[in-house]
Scaffold this active site. Structure first.
Site, PDB file in Angstrom:
ATOM      1  N   CYS A   1      48.509  42.841  29.550  1.00  0.00           N
ATOM      2  CA  CYS A   1      49.016  41.590  30.134  1.00  0.00           C
ATOM      3  C   CYS A   1      50.363  41.257  29.484  1.00  0.00           C
ATOM      4  O   CYS A   1      50.440  41.081  28.269  1.00  0.00           O
ATOM      5  CB  CYS A   1      48.010  40.461  29.908  1.00  0.00           C
ATOM      6  SG  CYS A   1      48.650  38.876  30.460  1.00  0.00           S
TER       7      CYS A   1
ATOM      8  N   ASP B   1      38.531  30.663  50.151  1.00  0.00           N
ATOM      9  CA  ASP B   1      39.410  29.956  49.206  1.00  0.00           C
ATOM     10  C   ASP B   1      39.629  28.512  49.627  1.00  0.00           C
ATOM     11  O   ASP B   1      40.588  27.889  49.186  1.00  0.00           O
ATOM     12  CB  ASP B   1      40.812  30.604  49.169  1.00  0.00           C
ATOM     13  CG  ASP B   1      40.894  31.719  48.163  1.00  0.00           C
ATOM     14  OD1 ASP B   1      39.904  31.967  47.477  1.00  0.00           O
ATOM     15  OD2 ASP B   1      41.980  32.341  48.082  1.00  0.00           O
TER      16      ASP B   1
ATOM     17  N   CYS C   1      47.153  43.459  35.451  1.00  0.00           N
ATOM     18  CA  CYS C   1      45.802  43.619  34.892  1.00  0.00           C
ATOM     19  C   CYS C   1      44.850  44.317  35.871  1.00  0.00           C
ATOM     20  O   CYS C   1      43.735  44.677  35.504  1.00  0.00           O
ATOM     21  CB  CYS C   1      45.228  42.284  34.415  1.00  0.00           C
ATOM     22  SG  CYS C   1      45.251  40.984  35.659  1.00  0.00           S
TER      23      CYS C   1
END
Ligand code: SF4
Ligand code: SF4
Length: 295
Positions: free
Chosen positions: A192, A126, A238
């Site tokens: 969602c 990341d 989700c």
């Protein structure tokens, strides 16, 4: 060398590993048009270094091989004694995954460099502008789900990704990128809570609770607060509904109560959580998230 390397990744705890050749990443066009649609909220850093995202050989000149690695995190949801939760990836009982994975990847990079004298490596956790899910997909680790998460069939999506870029052209078996296996399922889009997942593979970050509770500097508004359920840092909805993840809904009390968070000073927060994923948001943001839920 390859089998030694694969064995070592398993010993270190990685659950998935694959190789790919650097080039224009899969789904680069999808990413570019998502940016053109201004769906990245105020995360302007995603717009920078687009040429590096398009060509990873610019991240490491001479790069000939990319190794993608998947490292698991617990599927148990961290919770407070009073029943509030945080996103699983945050693993607040552990050091921030950036540090942990960098250490593990360094061992693997050293192994490559010892065998291939003169090769150079770069580790990305990341930390660099690279479309990591695209390369993980190309390497055969998993497929891109409609919830935009990388999914490993038989495991699910509760894992971190890391990459090691290498100048050595390692020999590895070529694989086809894994095709999407969602079929007609749309559970993630349908559940969602904010409608941020507007359609399959398409997220409006400005409405996503992960963005709102971690990245956005302003407090979450009352309306979104009501949609947060009991989760005050990130949002796993989700992923929780995804049939590729285990349906076990286990939770683990490893956090102070929300009242303790609300009374926590910066000094104590830094001492207890300064090296964890919570540090990105900071205690003041976490307090406003809790208040947004409690109303
Ligand atoms: S993390 Fe939560 S808010 Fe964001 S897309 Fe997934 S379900 Fe929606
Ligand atoms: S919930 Fe269904 S549509 Fe969404 S990623 Fe999982 S399998 Fe795919």
């Amino acid at each position: 060398m390859l089998s030694q390397f694969i064995d070592r990744t398993r010993d270190l705890g990685f659950i998935g590993m694959g190789f790919s050749i650097p080039g224009k990443p899969l789904y680069f066009e999808r990413f570019s048009s998502w940016l053109s649609d201004h769906k990245n909220a105020d995360m302007s850093w995603l717009e920078r270094n687009i040429e590096l995202r398009e060509d990873p050989t610019k991240l490491l000149p001479g790069c000939r091989t990319i190794i993608s690695l998947a490292f698991p995190y617990s599927s148990q949801k961290p919770v407070t004694p009073d029943g509030y939760s945080v996103s699983r990836y945050s693993q607040p009982g552990e050091k921030d995954y950036h540090y942990r994975l960098k250490g593990l990847c360094s061992e693997l990079a050293d192994m490559v460099n010892e065998i291939h004298i003169g090769s150079r490596t770069r580790i990305c956790v990341d930390s660099a502008p690279i479309l990591e899910k695209s390369f993980a997909c190309s390497s055969g680790i998993g497929f891109m789900g409609k919830n935009n998460m990388l999914i490993m069939p038989g495991y699910g999506s509760y894992f971190y990704l890391a990459e090691i870029l290498i100048t050595e052209p390692l020999e590895f078996p070529q694989v086809e990128p894994m095709e999407n296996r969602c079929g007609s399922c749309t559970l993630c889009v349908d559940s969602c809570p904010t409608g941020a997942l507007e359609k399959p593979f398409y997220l409006d970050a400005s409405r996503c609770l992960s963005y709102l509770t971690i990245e956005q500097t302003e407090a979450v508004n009352r309306e979104d607060g009501r949609k947060m359920g009991d989760c005050f840092f990130g949002c796993d909805r989700c992923q929780e509904v995804c049939p590729f993840n285990s349906d076990e809904a286990s939770r683990q009390v490893i956090l102070p109560s929300t009242d303790e968070f609300l009374g926590m000073g910066n000094h104590y927060f830094k001492e207890r959580f300064g090296n964890t994923a919570f540090a990105r948001a900071g205690i003041e943001k976490i307090k406003t998230n809790i208040l947004a839920i409690k109303g």
